[in-house]
Design an enzyme around this catalytic site. Structure first.
Site, PDB file in Angstrom:
ATOM      1  N   CYS A 129      48.963  47.634  46.352  1.00 56.91           N
ATOM      2  CA  CYS A 129      47.952  48.307  47.122  1.00 56.91           C
ATOM      3  C   CYS A 129      47.987  48.797  48.372  1.00 56.91           C
ATOM      4  O   CYS A 129      48.958  47.847  48.517  1.00 56.91           O
ATOM      5  CB  CYS A 129      46.433  47.739  46.571  1.00 56.91           C
ATOM      6  SG  CYS A 129      45.858  47.319  45.327  1.00 56.91           S
ATOM      7  N   VAL A 168      39.120  43.909  49.866  1.00 56.72           N
ATOM      8  CA  VAL A 168      40.363  44.677  49.927  1.00 56.72           C
ATOM      9  C   VAL A 168      40.893  44.278  48.485  1.00 56.72           C
ATOM     10  O   VAL A 168      40.881  43.936  47.567  1.00 56.72           O
ATOM     11  CB  VAL A 168      42.195  43.817  50.855  1.00 56.72           C
ATOM     12  CG1 VAL A 168      41.342  43.750  52.116  1.00 56.72           C
ATOM     13  CG2 VAL A 168      42.016  42.272  50.780  1.00 56.72           C
ATOM     14  N   CYS A 169      42.434  45.891  48.174  1.00 59.52           N
ATOM     15  CA  CYS A 169      42.634  45.960  46.891  1.00 59.52           C
ATOM     16  C   CYS A 169      43.159  44.378  46.120  1.00 59.52           C
ATOM     17  O   CYS A 169      43.459  43.290  46.346  1.00 59.52           O
ATOM     18  CB  CYS A 169      43.423  46.840  47.139  1.00 59.52           C
ATOM     19  SG  CYS A 169      44.494  47.150  45.853  1.00 59.52           S
ATOM     20  N   PRO A 170      43.105  44.698  45.226  1.00 68.79           N
ATOM     21  CA  PRO A 170      41.931  45.315  44.259  1.00 68.79           C
ATOM     22  C   PRO A 170      40.522  45.288  44.082  1.00 68.79           C
ATOM     23  O   PRO A 170      39.979  45.994  42.953  1.00 68.79           O
ATOM     24  CB  PRO A 170      42.966  44.700  42.867  1.00 68.79           C
ATOM     25  CG  PRO A 170      43.014  43.642  42.838  1.00 68.79           C
ATOM     26  CD  PRO A 170      43.400  42.841  44.564  1.00 68.79           C
TER      27      PRO A 170
END
Length: 115
Positions: free
Chosen positions: A2, A52-54
């Site tokens: 990411c 935050v990602c994911p």
């Protein structure tokens, strides 16, 4: 991997918080590029700020699975990687990123579930 992922994320349970309405438009910069129509009123609203990602993509994907074709999901996020993630998600899964807006502290997205 990411883009723009941050080393820490807040605990969120399932990451979902109900929003009563989309934030006021004051102070938002509208990106009209590639928008197929005016931004519609959402059927479902989802807040993934602080994640935050994911995580934001996984939560959006799960919510879209529960939606009916043609329904619109409004998402507010803070992770910059959602710009790319949500666009690619829509393209690969046959959904439509109807629009998005940015402000200093958040990103907004409107996603229409495909058929």
């Amino acid at each position: 991997m990411c883009e723009g992922a941050h080393p820490k994320s807040r605990q969120s349970g399932n990451g979902e918080r109900a929003l009563l309405r989309a934030p006021d438009n004051a102070g938002w910069a509208m990106d009209n590029s590639g928008m197929s129509e005016p931004i519609p009123d959402p059927d479902i609203e989802l807040d993934v700020t602080g994640l935050v990602c994911p995580e934001p993509l996984m939560i959006v994907r799960n919510r879209v699975r529960e939606m009916q074709s043609g329904e619109v999901l409004y998402v507010v996020a803070t992770d910059p990687s959602t710009r790319r993630d949500f666009q690619n998600f829509c393209r690969f899964m046959g959904h439509e990123l109807v629009g998005h807006r940015e402000r200093e502290d958040a990103l907004e997205y409107w996603i229409r579930k495909g058929g």
